[in-house]
Design an enzyme around this catalytic site. Structure first.
Site, short mmCIF file in Angstrom:
data_model
loop_
_atom_site.label_atom_id
_atom_site.label_comp_id
_atom_site.label_asym_id
_atom_site.label_seq_id
_atom_site.Cartn_x
_atom_site.Cartn_y
_atom_site.Cartn_z
N LYS A 13 0.82 -1.22 0.00
CA LYS A 13 0.00 0.00 0.00
C LYS A 13 0.85 1.26 0.00
O LYS A 13 0.59 2.19 -0.76
CB LYS A 13 -0.90 0.06 1.26
CG LYS A 13 -1.76 -1.15 1.48
CD LYS A 13 -2.66 -0.97 2.71
CE LYS A 13 -1.91 -0.74 4.00
NZ LYS A 13 -1.18 -1.91 4.52
N ARG A 88 -8.38 1.00 10.19
CA ARG A 88 -7.91 -0.36 10.50
C ARG A 88 -8.90 -1.11 11.38
O ARG A 88 -8.66 -2.27 11.70
CB ARG A 88 -6.58 -0.26 11.25
CG ARG A 88 -5.36 -0.58 10.37
CD ARG A 88 -4.17 -0.44 11.27
NE ARG A 88 -2.95 -1.06 10.92
CZ ARG A 88 -1.95 -0.50 10.26
NH1 ARG A 88 -2.09 0.68 9.72
NH2 ARG A 88 -0.81 -1.13 10.13
N ARG A 127 12.30 -5.50 4.31
CA ARG A 127 12.11 -4.05 4.20
C ARG A 127 13.18 -3.29 4.99
O ARG A 127 13.46 -3.61 6.13
CB ARG A 127 10.72 -3.72 4.74
CG ARG A 127 10.31 -2.30 4.57
CD ARG A 127 8.81 -2.17 4.49
NE ARG A 127 8.14 -2.46 5.75
CZ ARG A 127 6.82 -2.44 5.88
NH1 ARG A 127 6.05 -2.17 4.85
NH2 ARG A 127 6.26 -2.71 7.05
N ARG A 162 12.62 -1.27 10.56
CA ARG A 162 11.68 -0.77 11.56
C ARG A 162 11.61 -1.75 12.73
O ARG A 162 11.59 -2.96 12.50
CB ARG A 162 10.29 -0.65 10.94
CG ARG A 162 10.02 0.67 10.28
CD ARG A 162 8.78 0.65 9.45
NE ARG A 162 7.60 0.07 10.12
CZ ARG A 162 6.38 0.04 9.57
NH1 ARG A 162 6.20 0.55 8.37
NH2 ARG A 162 5.37 -0.49 10.21
N ARG A 173 1.35 -8.70 13.95
CA ARG A 173 0.65 -7.69 13.15
C ARG A 173 -0.28 -8.35 12.13
O ARG A 173 -1.36 -7.85 11.85
CB ARG A 173 1.67 -6.77 12.45
CG ARG A 173 2.32 -5.80 13.45
CD ARG A 173 3.57 -5.18 12.89
NE ARG A 173 3.33 -4.33 11.75
CZ ARG A 173 4.23 -4.07 10.79
NH1 ARG A 173 5.44 -4.61 10.87
NH2 ARG A 173 3.94 -3.29 9.80
P1 AMP Z 1 2.00 0.81 9.45
O1 AMP Z 1 3.16 1.68 9.11
O2 AMP Z 1 0.73 1.22 8.75
O3 AMP Z 1 2.30 -0.65 9.30
O4 AMP Z 1 1.71 1.05 11.02
C1 AMP Z 1 2.67 0.74 12.00
C2 AMP Z 1 1.99 0.61 13.36
O5 AMP Z 1 1.37 1.86 13.72
C3 AMP Z 1 0.85 -0.40 13.43
O6 AMP Z 1 1.33 -1.72 13.67
C4 AMP Z 1 0.04 0.15 14.59
O7 AMP Z 1 0.65 -0.14 15.85
C5 AMP Z 1 0.12 1.64 14.37
N1 AMP Z 1 -0.97 2.12 13.47
C6 AMP Z 1 -0.83 2.66 12.22
N2 AMP Z 1 -2.02 2.99 11.70
C7 AMP Z 1 -2.94 2.66 12.66
C8 AMP Z 1 -4.36 2.73 12.71
N3 AMP Z 1 -5.08 3.23 11.68
N4 AMP Z 1 -4.97 2.29 13.84
C9 AMP Z 1 -4.27 1.81 14.88
N5 AMP Z 1 -2.93 1.69 14.90
C10 AMP Z 1 -2.26 2.11 13.79
#
Ligand code: AMP
Length: 215
Positions: A13, A88, A127, A162, A173
């Site tokens: 994405k 989410r 990554r 990360r 996750r």
């Molecule tokens: P991402 O970069 O989108 O994979 O997000 C990394 C982490 O940030 C996730 O594993 C969550 O802990 C938190 N996070 C990001 N977006 C959300 C969301 N919309 N709702 C809740 N937690 C989020």
């Protein structure tokens, strides 16, 4: 256009958002990036979110909705946006619909990135991002050129993984995605907004498929 990109961690994405924002002249709004910026800045929100993120869990809906509301009010979002990694949960999707309803600008499309779990693990474990400019590479699928393309801007490009991309946390996750985020597929299908894209292909092919889904 007002677009949501939906899909498991590692489904592409973020990468596809970055490819599409220039063509469409709209910003990518990634809640993960917004949260990581808070963590870097050491804000109150960042301090609260860090432990939750490192554990692979979701930050609470109220915090996320407040952050998104603020971001959507910025002038660059008035022409449209790609939401990446948000919503989410069902309450987040309902909160978003209410927010956009208030300004009479509902979503146009939700694109679901479909990739099988084995590939997701490989993509995420490979990554790496530049600690200075945030540019993302993948040791398996998008090897880092030597010297890295950001070396002009970044004096010493430092590629890091990360903290939540470690194998244990990724499994968590993916389970959280299944339990809390995958119900959004039915939510948006019922509203006639969902388009499915087979995201197990080259970057260029996936971009074409996403463009077709948006068309
Ligand atoms: P991402 O970069 O989108 O994979 O997000 C990394 C982490 O940030 C996730 O594993 C969550 O802990 C938190 N996070 C990001 N977006 C959300 C969301 N919309 N709702 C809740 N937690 C989020």
């Amino acid at each position: 256009m007002r677009i949501v990109f939906l899909g498991a961690p590692g489904s592409g994405k973020g990468t596809q958002s970055q490819r599409l924002i220039e063509r469409h002249g709209i910003p990518q709004i990634s809640t993960g990036d917004l949260l990581r910026a808070h963590v870097r800045d050491g804000s109150e929100l960042g301090r609260r979110a860090k432990a939750v993120m490192d554990a692979g869990q979701l930050v609470d809906d109220a915090t996320i909705l407040g952050m998104v509301r603020e971001r959507l009010a910025a002038p660059d979002a008035s022409r449209g946006f790609i939401l990446d990694g948000f919503p989410r949960t069902i309450p987040q999707a309902e909160g978003l619909a209410a927010m956009l309803g208030e300004i009479g600008q509902p979503l146009d499309r939700v694109v679901l990135f479909e990739v099988d779990n084995g590939l997701l693990l490989k993509r995420i474990s490979g990554r790496r991002s530049c600690q200075d400019c945030g540019r993302v590479f993948n040791v398996h699928t998008a090897p880092v050129p030597v010297p890295p393309p950001c070396s002009g801007q970044c004096t010493t490009p430092r590629l890091v993984q990360r903290p939540d991309d470690s194998e244990d946390t990724v499994a968590k996750r993916l389970a959280v995605y299944e339990a809390q985020t995958s119900p959004l597929v039915g939510f948006y299908e019922a509203r006639g907004l969902l388009r499915r894209v087979d995201a197990d292909a080259s970057l260029e092919q996936v971009t074409e498929r996403v463009e077709a889904a948006l068309g």
